[in-house]
Design an enzyme around this catalytic site. Sequence first.
Site, PDB file in Angstrom:
ATOM      1  N   TYR A  72     -32.253   8.317 -12.849  1.00  0.00           N
ATOM      2  CA  TYR A  72     -30.994   9.043 -13.089  1.00  0.00           C
ATOM      3  C   TYR A  72     -31.223  10.551 -13.055  1.00  0.00           C
ATOM      4  O   TYR A  72     -30.429  11.307 -12.510  1.00  0.00           O
ATOM      5  CB  TYR A  72     -30.408   8.631 -14.441  1.00  0.00           C
ATOM      6  CG  TYR A  72     -29.006   9.164 -14.658  1.00  0.00           C
ATOM      7  CD1 TYR A  72     -27.897   8.404 -14.273  1.00  0.00           C
ATOM      8  CD2 TYR A  72     -28.788  10.417 -15.207  1.00  0.00           C
ATOM      9  CE1 TYR A  72     -26.611   8.895 -14.436  1.00  0.00           C
ATOM     10  CE2 TYR A  72     -27.506  10.914 -15.374  1.00  0.00           C
ATOM     11  CZ  TYR A  72     -26.417  10.143 -14.989  1.00  0.00           C
ATOM     12  OH  TYR A  72     -25.149  10.637 -15.148  1.00  0.00           O
ATOM     13  N   PHE A 124     -12.074  23.550   8.887  1.00  0.00           N
ATOM     14  CA  PHE A 124     -11.941  22.101   9.076  1.00  0.00           C
ATOM     15  C   PHE A 124     -10.834  21.562   8.166  1.00  0.00           C
ATOM     16  O   PHE A 124     -10.499  22.175   7.155  1.00  0.00           O
ATOM     17  CB  PHE A 124     -13.281  21.395   8.787  1.00  0.00           C
ATOM     18  CG  PHE A 124     -13.202  19.926   9.062  1.00  0.00           C
ATOM     19  CD1 PHE A 124     -13.007  19.461  10.352  1.00  0.00           C
ATOM     20  CD2 PHE A 124     -13.283  18.999   8.029  1.00  0.00           C
ATOM     21  CE1 PHE A 124     -12.886  18.091  10.612  1.00  0.00           C
ATOM     22  CE2 PHE A 124     -13.174  17.638   8.282  1.00  0.00           C
ATOM     23  CZ  PHE A 124     -12.971  17.184   9.572  1.00  0.00           C
ATOM     24  N   ASP A 125     -10.252  20.403   8.508  1.00  0.00           N
ATOM     25  CA  ASP A 125      -9.063  19.945   7.771  1.00  0.00           C
ATOM     26  C   ASP A 125      -9.313  19.699   6.283  1.00  0.00           C
ATOM     27  O   ASP A 125      -8.458  20.015   5.453  1.00  0.00           O
ATOM     28  CB  ASP A 125      -8.389  18.735   8.446  1.00  0.00           C
ATOM     29  CG  ASP A 125      -9.288  17.530   8.578  1.00  0.00           C
ATOM     30  OD1 ASP A 125     -10.517  17.703   8.519  1.00  0.00           O
ATOM     31  OD2 ASP A 125      -8.770  16.415   8.750  1.00  0.00           O
ATOM     32  N   ASP A 215     -19.958  26.914   6.165  1.00  0.00           N
ATOM     33  CA  ASP A 215     -19.835  25.462   6.243  1.00  0.00           C
ATOM     34  C   ASP A 215     -20.800  25.035   7.354  1.00  0.00           C
ATOM     35  O   ASP A 215     -20.541  25.262   8.535  1.00  0.00           O
ATOM     36  CB  ASP A 215     -18.371  25.127   6.587  1.00  0.00           C
ATOM     37  CG  ASP A 215     -18.136  23.646   6.851  1.00  0.00           C
ATOM     38  OD1 ASP A 215     -19.114  22.891   6.974  1.00  0.00           O
ATOM     39  OD2 ASP A 215     -16.959  23.267   6.965  1.00  0.00           O
ATOM     40  N   ALA A 217     -22.163  22.065   8.461  1.00  0.00           N
ATOM     41  CA  ALA A 217     -22.271  20.659   8.879  1.00  0.00           C
ATOM     42  C   ALA A 217     -23.086  20.498  10.178  1.00  0.00           C
ATOM     43  O   ALA A 217     -23.869  19.580  10.320  1.00  0.00           O
ATOM     44  CB  ALA A 217     -20.876  20.066   9.055  1.00  0.00           C
ATOM     45  N   LYS A 258     -23.700  14.963   9.393  1.00  0.00           N
ATOM     46  CA  LYS A 258     -23.811  15.448  10.780  1.00  0.00           C
ATOM     47  C   LYS A 258     -25.277  15.837  11.028  1.00  0.00           C
ATOM     48  O   LYS A 258     -26.105  14.983  11.289  1.00  0.00           O
ATOM     49  CB  LYS A 258     -22.866  16.639  11.001  1.00  0.00           C
ATOM     50  CG  LYS A 258     -21.394  16.261  11.088  1.00  0.00           C
ATOM     51  CD  LYS A 258     -20.747  16.069   9.762  1.00  0.00           C
ATOM     52  CE  LYS A 258     -19.241  15.988   9.868  1.00  0.00           C
ATOM     53  NZ  LYS A 258     -18.634  15.676   8.572  1.00  0.00           N
ATOM     54  N   HIS A 450      -2.887  12.107   8.566  1.00  0.00           N
ATOM     55  CA  HIS A 450      -3.353  11.406   9.765  1.00  0.00           C
ATOM     56  C   HIS A 450      -4.147  10.140   9.450  1.00  0.00           C
ATOM     57  O   HIS A 450      -4.182   9.219  10.249  1.00  0.00           O
ATOM     58  CB  HIS A 450      -4.192  12.347  10.636  1.00  0.00           C
ATOM     59  CG  HIS A 450      -5.354  12.965   9.932  1.00  0.00           C
ATOM     60  ND1 HIS A 450      -5.197  13.912   8.946  1.00  0.00           N
ATOM     61  CD2 HIS A 450      -6.679  12.759  10.045  1.00  0.00           C
ATOM     62  CE1 HIS A 450      -6.392  14.263   8.498  1.00  0.00           C
ATOM     63  NE2 HIS A 450      -7.314  13.584   9.146  1.00  0.00           N
TER      64      HIS A 450
HETATM   65  N1  F0G Z   1     -16.724  20.656   7.412  1.00  0.00           N
HETATM   66  C1  F0G Z   1     -16.788  20.319   8.710  1.00  0.00           C
HETATM   67  C2  F0G Z   1     -16.996  21.367   9.750  1.00  0.00           C
HETATM   68  C3  F0G Z   1     -16.633  18.978   9.077  1.00  0.00           C
HETATM   69  O1  F0G Z   1     -16.665  18.662  10.364  1.00  0.00           O
HETATM   70  C4  F0G Z   1     -16.429  18.013   8.073  1.00  0.00           C
HETATM   71  C5  F0G Z   1     -16.244  16.609   8.417  1.00  0.00           C
HETATM   72  C6  F0G Z   1     -16.386  18.416   6.727  1.00  0.00           C
HETATM   73  C7  F0G Z   1     -16.547  19.759   6.442  1.00  0.00           C
HETATM   74  C8  F0G Z   1     -16.167  17.429   5.614  1.00  0.00           C
HETATM   75  O2  F0G Z   1     -17.289  16.664   5.423  1.00  0.00           O
HETATM   76  O3  F0G Z   1     -16.570  14.318   5.979  1.00  0.00           O
HETATM   77  O4  F0G Z   1     -18.705  14.779   4.772  1.00  0.00           O
HETATM   78  O5  F0G Z   1     -16.546  15.081   3.634  1.00  0.00           O
HETATM   79  N2  F0G Z   1     -16.015  16.208   9.556  1.00  0.00           N
HETATM   80  C9  F0G Z   1     -15.899  14.825   9.993  1.00  0.00           C
HETATM   81  C10 F0G Z   1     -15.526  14.796  11.441  1.00  0.00           C
HETATM   82  C11 F0G Z   1     -15.030  13.986   9.142  1.00  0.00           C
HETATM   83  O6  F0G Z   1     -15.207  13.707  11.934  1.00  0.00           O
HETATM   84  O7  F0G Z   1     -15.561  15.832  12.116  1.00  0.00           O
HETATM   85  P1  F0G Z   1     -17.259  15.120   4.920  1.00  0.00           P
END
Ligand code: F0G
Length: 458
Positions: A72, A124-125, A215, A217, A258, A450
């Site tokens: 833990y 990102f969304d 960010d 990723a 990613k 979506h």
């Molecule tokens: N930032 C970026 C640039 C992303 O592409 C994503 C996720 C996130 C943040 C959020 O991360 O999914 O681990 O919570 N992108 C995925 C995609 C969902 O399909 O491009 P997460």
Amino acid sequence: MHLPHIPPYKTKVVEPVYFRTRAERTAKIEEVHYNLFNLHSDWVIVDMMTDSGTGAMSEQQWAEIMLGDESYAGSESYFKLIRSVQHIMGFEFVAPTHQGRAAENILFSAVVKEGDLIPGNAHFDTTKGHIEFRKATAIDCTILEAFDTTIIHPFKGNIDLDKLERVIKEHGREKIPFINITVTCNTVGGQPVSLKNIQETIALAKTYDIPVYMDIARYAENAYFIKTREAAYADWTIQEIVTAMFKDVAVVWMSAKKDGLVNIGGFIALNDAALYEKLSQFTIIYEGFITYGGMSGRAMGALSEGLKEAIELDYLHDRIEQVHYLGAQLKKYGIPIQEPIGGHALYIDARKMLPYVPLDQYPAQVLGVEAYIEGGVRGVEIGTLLADRDPITGLDRIPELELLRLAVPRRVYSLQHMDYVAVTLAKIMERRDNIRTGFNIKKQAAILRHFTVELSKI
Ligand code: F0G
């Protein structure tokens, strides 16, 4: 004669693919209200919905799964992860989270408040969702070239520095807790940001005393593009470029699904001890104890190894070349794609590919459904459904681009799969004159619609 390029890995474990008929797929997609997220994966032949969490792990990563320390508190797998992040990224404090949006939740809980503005390249969304959820505003300062799919520009993810400065001057420094750079910029097509632009953004932010967050990723893919497209860095190693990218960045957060080469995971990394302490409070409330933050020990171990593999040059070369191979096939068939091709996906310009579908009938979703029916290929709409509604007017926000994204999972598919996908799209291209109507929305959620939207055919 040159020996042809081959991937720097071979297959040890395989996963079955199930084939259904076109008629079966046509019935199934209607049954799930034309929402590709509602399909069970065994109904999909080539799954290009996302490159997130869908990659294949290496034997070293699977070894880390076996070595996972599930204590833990203070697990050895956590310390392996910390050492990898410290070594590769140069940040002292690391807060693991279960994925990227959990990192956004924790970080923004600590630093974003109502009325704030977060300028950056196209957020990102989930990033935007977490900003708007706190009644703050994300301001897109991406260069204009990014919004014309035909303009060739090596770094379409770049920030327009003039626009950024206008935003800061107009609203004042106090309203801006940080400037956000997303590498690569997913929303405009997996497009990279140049090292020059990163450095200039940081320099501008510094004159106003605003920190820059990133960010990250897909930061390794971004570093590969810096090496191959920004002449000054052609001889630098990926590690040297990564070090330069993060040099004056205050905080990074990562969806490790990613460029972490894992199926689940994320983290926040920073050098500011006081902010880390503040984040830790939110980690404990939302994720778990600070030495695992929503990840299992085995997942942290696999990530500690995946981070190292993702910055290997031969891996990155193979990865990006596969994406570009698919792009070349699509172009051969005249399919309009966002160019130059980005790092993790192909983005098809649905307005150009399906010119007879009215703009308010979700053309990119129409293309996504057609790709599924034609070949069992699953992509994802990056268009009006994803852009959602304006929080004030409640009306659809019409984005500059209406795209179908075909994301390429890491180390999963072969070039034959890429050929199959290209022919699937070519067959839609052949019959596009007959595709003239789209969808109505039957049902939609209040936010991030979506994922669960239900559509009916017009
Ligand atoms: N930032 C970026 C640039 C992303 O592409 C994503 C996720 C996130 C943040 C959020 O991360 O999914 O681990 O919570 N992108 C995925 C995609 C969902 O399909 O491009 P997460």
